[in-house]
Enzyme design. Structure first.
Site, PDB file in Angstrom:
ATOM      1  N   SER A 238      10.275   2.636  -6.088  1.00  0.00           N
ATOM      2  CA  SER A 238       9.978   1.262  -5.659  1.00  0.00           C
ATOM      3  C   SER A 238      10.872   0.832  -4.501  1.00  0.00           C
ATOM      4  O   SER A 238      11.824   1.529  -4.131  1.00  0.00           O
ATOM      5  CB  SER A 238      10.188   0.310  -6.831  1.00  0.00           C
ATOM      6  OG  SER A 238      11.583   0.128  -7.028  1.00  0.00           O
ATOM      7  N   CYS A 239      10.567  -0.333  -3.959  1.00  0.00           N
ATOM      8  CA  CYS A 239      11.315  -0.855  -2.807  1.00  0.00           C
ATOM      9  C   CYS A 239      12.795  -1.038  -3.137  1.00  0.00           C
ATOM     10  O   CYS A 239      13.682  -0.590  -2.387  1.00  0.00           O
ATOM     11  CB  CYS A 239      10.696  -2.169  -2.348  1.00  0.00           C
ATOM     12  SG  CYS A 239      10.318  -3.307  -3.691  1.00  0.00           S
ATOM     13  N   ASN A 240      13.090  -1.684  -4.266  1.00  0.00           N
ATOM     14  CA  ASN A 240      14.502  -1.923  -4.629  1.00  0.00           C
ATOM     15  C   ASN A 240      15.232  -0.611  -4.871  1.00  0.00           C
ATOM     16  O   ASN A 240      16.379  -0.436  -4.447  1.00  0.00           O
ATOM     17  CB  ASN A 240      14.573  -2.791  -5.890  1.00  0.00           C
ATOM     18  CG  ASN A 240      14.272  -4.239  -5.583  1.00  0.00           C
ATOM     19  OD1 ASN A 240      14.851  -4.810  -4.660  1.00  0.00           O
ATOM     20  ND2 ASN A 240      13.365  -4.846  -6.324  1.00  0.00           N
TER      21      ASN A 240
ATOM     22  N   HIS B  63      13.734  -9.080  -1.055  1.00  0.00           N
ATOM     23  CA  HIS B  63      14.653  -9.121  -2.196  1.00  0.00           C
ATOM     24  C   HIS B  63      16.072  -9.147  -1.625  1.00  0.00           C
ATOM     25  O   HIS B  63      16.303  -8.663  -0.513  1.00  0.00           O
ATOM     26  CB  HIS B  63      14.551  -7.856  -3.049  1.00  0.00           C
ATOM     27  CG  HIS B  63      13.172  -7.489  -3.485  1.00  0.00           C
ATOM     28  ND1 HIS B  63      12.452  -8.230  -4.394  1.00  0.00           N
ATOM     29  CD2 HIS B  63      12.376  -6.428  -3.184  1.00  0.00           C
ATOM     30  CE1 HIS B  63      11.278  -7.638  -4.626  1.00  0.00           C
ATOM     31  NE2 HIS B  63      11.211  -6.556  -3.900  1.00  0.00           N
TER      32      HIS B  63
ATOM     33  N   GLN C 279      10.268  -5.816   0.955  1.00  0.00           N
ATOM     34  CA  GLN C 279       9.565  -5.074  -0.105  1.00  0.00           C
ATOM     35  C   GLN C 279       8.272  -4.425   0.373  1.00  0.00           C
ATOM     36  O   GLN C 279       7.867  -3.390  -0.132  1.00  0.00           O
ATOM     37  CB  GLN C 279       9.293  -6.012  -1.296  1.00  0.00           C
ATOM     38  CG  GLN C 279       8.120  -6.979  -1.158  1.00  0.00           C
ATOM     39  CD  GLN C 279       8.440  -8.222  -0.343  1.00  0.00           C
ATOM     40  OE1 GLN C 279       9.558  -8.409   0.104  1.00  0.00           O
ATOM     41  NE2 GLN C 279       7.449  -9.086  -0.151  1.00  0.00           N
TER      42      GLN C 279
HETATM   43  P1  NAD Z   1      -1.852  -4.353  -3.781  1.00  0.00           P
HETATM   44  O1  NAD Z   1      -2.411  -5.081  -4.940  1.00  0.00           O
HETATM   45  O2  NAD Z   1      -1.462  -5.100  -2.566  1.00  0.00           O
HETATM   46  O3  NAD Z   1      -2.888  -3.226  -3.314  1.00  0.00           O
HETATM   47  C1  NAD Z   1      -3.541  -2.392  -4.224  1.00  0.00           C
HETATM   48  C2  NAD Z   1      -4.908  -2.035  -3.672  1.00  0.00           C
HETATM   49  O4  NAD Z   1      -5.578  -1.185  -4.586  1.00  0.00           O
HETATM   50  C3  NAD Z   1      -5.792  -3.271  -3.490  1.00  0.00           C
HETATM   51  O5  NAD Z   1      -6.484  -3.141  -2.277  1.00  0.00           O
HETATM   52  C4  NAD Z   1      -6.756  -3.204  -4.702  1.00  0.00           C
HETATM   53  O6  NAD Z   1      -8.009  -3.773  -4.409  1.00  0.00           O
HETATM   54  C5  NAD Z   1      -6.876  -1.702  -4.866  1.00  0.00           C
HETATM   55  N1  NAD Z   1      -7.264  -1.310  -6.225  1.00  0.00           N
HETATM   56  C6  NAD Z   1      -7.180  -2.025  -7.376  1.00  0.00           C
HETATM   57  N2  NAD Z   1      -7.670  -1.310  -8.400  1.00  0.00           N
HETATM   58  C7  NAD Z   1      -8.059  -0.113  -7.886  1.00  0.00           C
HETATM   59  C8  NAD Z   1      -8.648   1.037  -8.433  1.00  0.00           C
HETATM   60  N3  NAD Z   1      -8.919   1.132  -9.735  1.00  0.00           N
HETATM   61  N4  NAD Z   1      -8.931   2.072  -7.603  1.00  0.00           N
HETATM   62  C9  NAD Z   1      -8.641   2.033  -6.291  1.00  0.00           C
HETATM   63  N5  NAD Z   1      -8.080   0.953  -5.712  1.00  0.00           N
HETATM   64  C10 NAD Z   1      -7.803  -0.109  -6.492  1.00  0.00           C
HETATM   65  O7  NAD Z   1      -0.651  -3.492  -4.350  1.00  0.00           O
HETATM   66  P2  NAD Z   1       0.602  -2.982  -3.546  1.00  0.00           P
HETATM   67  O8  NAD Z   1       1.605  -4.073  -3.480  1.00  0.00           O
HETATM   68  O9  NAD Z   1       0.161  -2.345  -2.282  1.00  0.00           O
HETATM   69  O10 NAD Z   1       1.183  -1.901  -4.563  1.00  0.00           O
HETATM   70  C11 NAD Z   1       0.721  -0.576  -4.587  1.00  0.00           C
HETATM   71  C12 NAD Z   1       1.773   0.289  -5.247  1.00  0.00           C
HETATM   72  O11 NAD Z   1       2.956   0.255  -4.451  1.00  0.00           O
HETATM   73  C13 NAD Z   1       2.209  -0.163  -6.656  1.00  0.00           C
HETATM   74  O12 NAD Z   1       2.554   0.972  -7.408  1.00  0.00           O
HETATM   75  C14 NAD Z   1       3.440  -0.997  -6.369  1.00  0.00           C
HETATM   76  O13 NAD Z   1       4.316  -1.084  -7.469  1.00  0.00           O
HETATM   77  C15 NAD Z   1       4.061  -0.182  -5.242  1.00  0.00           C
HETATM   78  N6  NAD Z   1       4.977  -0.940  -4.375  1.00  0.00           N
HETATM   79  C16 NAD Z   1       4.675  -2.202  -3.985  1.00  0.00           C
HETATM   80  C17 NAD Z   1       5.566  -2.885  -3.183  1.00  0.00           C
HETATM   81  C18 NAD Z   1       5.303  -4.301  -2.753  1.00  0.00           C
HETATM   82  O14 NAD Z   1       6.254  -5.017  -2.514  1.00  0.00           O
HETATM   83  N7  NAD Z   1       4.075  -4.727  -2.606  1.00  0.00           N
HETATM   84  C19 NAD Z   1       6.739  -2.278  -2.757  1.00  0.00           C
HETATM   85  C20 NAD Z   1       6.999  -0.962  -3.129  1.00  0.00           C
HETATM   86  C21 NAD Z   1       6.101  -0.306  -3.960  1.00  0.00           C
END
Ligand code: NAD
Length: 335
Positions: free
Chosen positions: A138-140, A219, A300
């Site tokens: 993750s980011c953190n 964060h 993040q």
């Molecule tokens: P998000 O919700 O912005 O994007 C997820 C995308 O996946 C959306 O477009 C959604 O429509 C799509 N989706 C939902 N269900 C789906 C399915 N069954 N099949 C295919 N696509 C589907 O999420 P995010 O913030 O981009 O997070 C994605 C991953 O990255 C997660 O594991 C999250 O923990 C990790 N992450 C997020 C951040 C952050 O700050 N946003 C930072 C680091 C890591």
């Protein structure tokens, strides 16, 4: 390396754009569930748009958005898929990726056992070489691993204690709302971040405490690290300044809050105002005996983007950590 991205949200869109900047990678397409403006934008930018399955494709058709095929069609064409679906959704695709013989990069919202190894490029690139699956943490955790690895290599880390003030939600997630409160998240100590750091740096003794604060950008970590040696404050400041993907900023330059950093990100001219580096306030670095203290900010939405690019190279084992990091840094404009 032919790359696909499943999930075109906060992380997926950034990773897709970063892949397009790599001379040794080709973005074959991205997969979306919802036919919205982001889908239209992907097409306008010449990105191959795929939908998850037949049912989703019908929704796209009804909305007048032309897709190239389904996720399975994309999996036929790529060497590696970067799974950027929401936390815990990625694991539901693991078997499918394997069935198509495609390597998979997962994100930090998944449990560590979703992949063969967890990953932060400058800490354990070698652990990902030749793997079928890798999880970018993750980011953190990414930010913590970058600074703790540098401190450990230079002085030895005896113990780390970190208080994390987390942004409530990403800017777009209005449904989560802005709360007039500080939410302990979790109430228990340590928070999951400590265990997550250990998936990359298993020998680091670390305790983390986390809370959510009413902001959507960045964060902030208050870090205290007990070192095995007693370096000077200047030495630690220089170490962090010279560590790749860690950026130090100063009060004198006007950096007093995450709001300044947010503005700075936009001034940098990078896509979406992204800051890929863990940002340390140089003035906050202070060493008392063998205890080092500092404040660090984490964008993040952006910090894991370079890690995903390096993870792709690592699973193909084509270049060294140093060469990959250098290439990724150059293409993303990281000094
Ligand atoms: P998000 O919700 O912005 O994007 C997820 C995308 O996946 C959306 O477009 C959604 O429509 C799509 N989706 C939902 N269900 C789906 C399915 N069954 N099949 C295919 N696509 C589907 O999420 P995010 O913030 O981009 O997070 C994605 C991953 O990255 C997660 O594991 C999250 O923990 C990790 N992450 C997020 C951040 C952050 O700050 N946003 C930072 C680091 C890591």
């Amino acid at each position: 390396m032919r790359v696909g991205v499943n999930g075109y949200g906060t992380i997926g869109r950034r990773v897709a754009d970063a892949v397009r900047l790599q001379p040794d990678m080709e973005l074959v397409g991205v997969v979306k569930v919802t036919p919205d403006y982001k889908a239209r934008q992907a097409i306008a930018r010449g990105i191959g748009l795929y939908c998850t399955d037949g049912q989703a494709c019908e929704k796209f058709e009804r909305a007048g958005i032309k897709t190239v095929g389904t996720l399975d069609d994309l999996l036929e064409k790529v060497d590696v898929i970067v799974d950027c679906t929401p936390g815990d959704v990625g694991k539901t695709y693991r078997e499918r990726y394997g069935k198509f013989g495609v390597k998979a990069i997962f994100q930090g919202g998944e449990e560590a056992d979703v992949a063969e190894t967890s990953f932060v490029a400058q800490c354990n690139y070698e652990a990902a070489i030749g793997r079928k699956s890798v999880r970018v943490v993750s980011c953190n955790t990414t930010a913590l691993c970058r600074v703790l690895n540098a401190l450990d290599s230079a002085y030895g880390v005896e113990r780390a204690r970190v208080v994390i003030a987390r942004r409530t939600s990403d800017p777009e997630e209005t449904s989560k709302g802005l709360v007039d409160a500080v939410v302990l998240d979790p109430v228990e100590i340590p928070s999951h971040h400590a265990e997550d750091v250990k998936t990359v740096l298993p020998h680091i003794d670390i305790t983390t405490m986390a809370m959510k604060i009413p902001t959507t950008h960045m964060h902030v970590h208050a870090v205290n690290v007990t070192l095995r040696n007693s370096p000077s404050t200047t030495s630690v400041r220089e170490l962090l300044t010279n560590t790749t993907r860690v950026k130090t900023v100063t009060k004198a330059d006007g950096f007093k809050s995450t709001a300044n950093l947010f503005e700075y990100g936009r001034e940098l001219g990078r896509p979406r105002g992204d800051i890929y580096e863990a940002v340390v306030w140089a003035d906050s670095v202070s060493v008392s005996r063998n205890d080092a203290y500092f404040f660090m900010a984490v964008h993040q939405e952006a910090i894991v983007v370079p890690e995903n690019i390096d993870a792709i190279r690592a699973v193909f084992g084509e270049v060294s950590a140093e060469a990959s990091i250098k290439k990724t840094n150059k293409t993303l404009g990281i000094a």
